[in-house]
Design a protein around this motif. Sequence first.
Motif: not given
Ligand code: MN
Length: 266
Positions: A10-11, A39, A41, A93-94, A107
Amino acid sequence: MKPLILVTNDDGILAEGLLVLAEAMQTIGEVVVCAPDSERSGSSHAITLHSHLRAHPVRGGWWRVSGTPVDCIYLAIHHLCSRPPDLVVSGVNPGFNLGTDVFYSGTVGGAAEGYLRGVSAMAISADRGVDPRWAAPVCRDLARAVIADPRRVLLNVNVPGIEGHLEVAADEIDLRASELPIEVTRLGNRVYEDMVDPRMDPMGRPYYWIGGPATRGEDREGDDTHAVRAGVISVTPLEMNITAPSMVAASEIVSRATLGDKVDRR
Ligand code: MN
């Protein structure tokens, strides 16, 4: 035939975590990457139904899509992949996706869409500030095990760093990460400070930022939040039916609401 593994995040297509995950999956199967062009997120399970989508080939087996992680997985499974995937993976994911985060997370949304389309899936997140390569060994090992198992599962995986992880040399990360303990958990209780930050734009109109920072919630042994706090990799099995375990409150409310009602509502 090698297993086919579908990768999203999702980034966005340029995120480092996506490349790390795709490379880890390449060691065990054929990989198709289909990820948002920007992005996404916090996009949860959003799907684009009322405008068009475009998919651009980036390089062999890589697609960037003008949509959400769910759009990517839907489009890839039904159109871009040459055969049904054996596994969908989403990440890395971060930042953790723990507890109620799973309702907001793009994510998890991407992985959940794979699961809803009939494919086993994993969402993978690492602690904020942790090199995504810390998640690579567990992604590889879990992916192999999930593919070998006939049951369809949806796993939410969270990978903590270790004390002083930033000082670990790049060529040692893989070895050290392989030694992280791992535990199967349930969703815990992640608490955020409520925040609405009202500001003013140059035209004198108000705008807002919402969503406060995470604070320490109470967590019980066996919770995902508890595991990562103890430096343990958390693996939470999810399912997509969120019917409440008890029907009592709803039944009582419904019977109170309809008490004395002569009309047969059936
Ligand atoms: Mn993300």
